[in-house]
Design a protein around this motif. Sequence first.
Motif, short mmCIF file in Angstrom:
data_model
loop_
_atom_site.label_atom_id
_atom_site.label_comp_id
_atom_site.label_asym_id
_atom_site.label_seq_id
_atom_site.Cartn_x
_atom_site.Cartn_y
_atom_site.Cartn_z
N ALA A 1 0.95 -1.46 0.01
CA ALA A 1 -0.14 -0.09 0.06
C ALA A 1 0.80 1.20 -0.02
N ASP A 2 1.90 1.17 0.77
CA ASP A 2 2.96 2.27 0.83
C ASP A 2 3.50 2.60 -0.57
N ASP A 3 3.76 1.66 -1.18
CA ASP A 3 4.40 1.55 -2.51
C ASP A 3 3.30 2.26 -3.63
N LEU A 4 2.33 1.79 -3.21
CA LEU A 4 1.15 2.33 -4.41
C LEU A 4 0.74 3.83 -3.99
N LEU A 5 1.18 4.36 -2.84
CA LEU A 5 0.94 5.66 -2.58
C LEU A 5 1.87 6.62 -3.22
#
Lengths: 326, 326
Positions: free
Chosen positions: B212-216
């Motif tokens: 999710a962090d990498d998506l953000l």
Amino acid sequence: MSDLKARILGEVAAELSSIEAALKENLNPWAELAGEVAGHLLFSGGKRLRPLLMILAARACGSDRQDLARYSVLFEYLHAATLIHDDLVDEAVMRRGKPAAHGVYGAPEAVLTGDFILARCLTLTAETRNFAIIDEICGITEAMSQGEIQQLYNKGRMDLTEAEYLDVIERKTAVLLKGACVTGAHLAGQPDEVVDALGRYGWHIGMAFQMADDLLDYTADLASLGKEPGADLREGKLTLPVIYALSKASNGEKERMEAIMADPDFTVEAFSELVSLLTELDGIGYTERCAHDHVGLAKDALAGLPHSREKELLLLVGDYSLGRKS
Amino acid sequence: MSDLKARILGEVAAELSSIEAALKENLNPWAELAGEVAGHLLFSGGKRLRPLLMILAARACGSDRQDLARYSVLFEYLHAATLIHDDLVDEAVMRRGKPAAHGVYGAPEAVLTGDFILARCLTLTAETRNFAIIDEICGITEAMSQGEIQQLYNKGRMDLTEAEYLDVIERKTAVLLKGACVTGAHLAGQPDEVVDALGRYGWHIGMAFQMADDLLDYTADLASLGKEPGADLREGKLTLPVIYALSKASNGEKERMEAIMADPDFTVEAFSELVSLLTELDGIGYTERCAHDHVGLAKDALAGLPHSREKELLLLVGDYSLGRKS
């Protein structure tokens, strides 16, 4: 090499070779780069003083354990982890006669490899399954990091006191040598009073070693030191020879010393002039006497131990710390 | 703030306030500068997810220990120590909406303060007097440092595989969230199968959080993220949305993506074009689905636990990890 150094090295050849083997066996990198950067510093010929002290301390306490070399390398890992970070912090160019790790591999690699080597130290520490040893290592990592931070904060301060200097060298050096000796005694299953005696030995040896190190920065040459002399001064790091000399200097001498030290690109001539002032004002002599006193107290701390080959070697290490050239 | 985040924060207000108090109480700096630099990051509003997970895990296992907050902060210290070093390594400008520590205080201060905060973590770990927890933390510090080194080595590699990406995010993120949950279960005195179940929950939550962090980094804006979007790309760090999109791209699309990524000073327009490609090629969707699957597995792992307020909260944290905006 001094006769004393050659004699000690001859005597401990078996221990040193078991330490070298254990340093390689226990590094266990998953990431190839971690092993490469760690190896650059770890296998470039350090003295292995800390693991050696741990083994000698355990043997002098009568231990015949076969796993001493394995645990002893946790002290070399801890030492190497702090060296890698400190060289980065100090922007040091050379270490052990080779370019410093951050210069070869980059600052990010040096930061993370220091973290990795420290992690290996911690795992070995936990494997001793001895809470006294675990507490000792935790205390050392706290003390060392804060000693280095304080040293950084003190940089360039011309009003540094002898007490502040002693505080820093205790944290950045003495606690680790003390920890190695204390751990040796714990591994030998010794009672508190023997652990304390070995701890006093290690602490005083550590103070003497750091003072001798700080002296070498003014008295050694590049070839024997493996790094540039005058480096402390160039970084604005005041050590005992300077602190004592400043306290004895006339106003004129003080101004002259401070003028030389204010310029990080000082000439060879200016550096020689400073060394002459340190000698005349007894900064060199006073530091030598302090180191000498610490070695005396270190030796006294071993008085209660029975005679053994290893006790003799610990006493010789004390003499060596005063006379070394690198 | 999302409704879910607000709901969770409302529910755990008491836990969060005990964590904040323990973070301050246990830092104990001797060197003033160490406390100041550590405080800059530690008290700038992190989520406290790791200590929170440890406390919730212990309570969900039925523990009523009063010392949970104290031990929980070892996970925030460990997290903060790695953040300080990683921001330095990545030359990050912002962290939690503030300038990164190395930018404010200098790289040397950041290196040594990271070491100090890690040392505090270790001391708290030792104070649990629980070897299973000590081994867990030692394993985490090894894994995290090597994960970061591997990530550094992978920088700029356009041929990074999904398996290599998963290897790195496991080491740099999942092991720590797993460790927090495992430690909670150990502190609650649980048998191996319960410890393993909580460990699976934490590991999958960790994988989902990092995805999710990498998506953000591709979907959030500066204000909600607290740091610049596109930062991973600017550092040459390939994450799952890009890796998957590259694997599905035509030769032309691949060339265009690589051309955008090859320029660290890409324009806003180029970045938008890349995000469109990541969406069209299902890199965004695939990463969302992977994160979703991990959350499902995390929730499944808790099936054997009896119903409790804290179990419900752990389940909600799973949902939150998918929908968060920062």
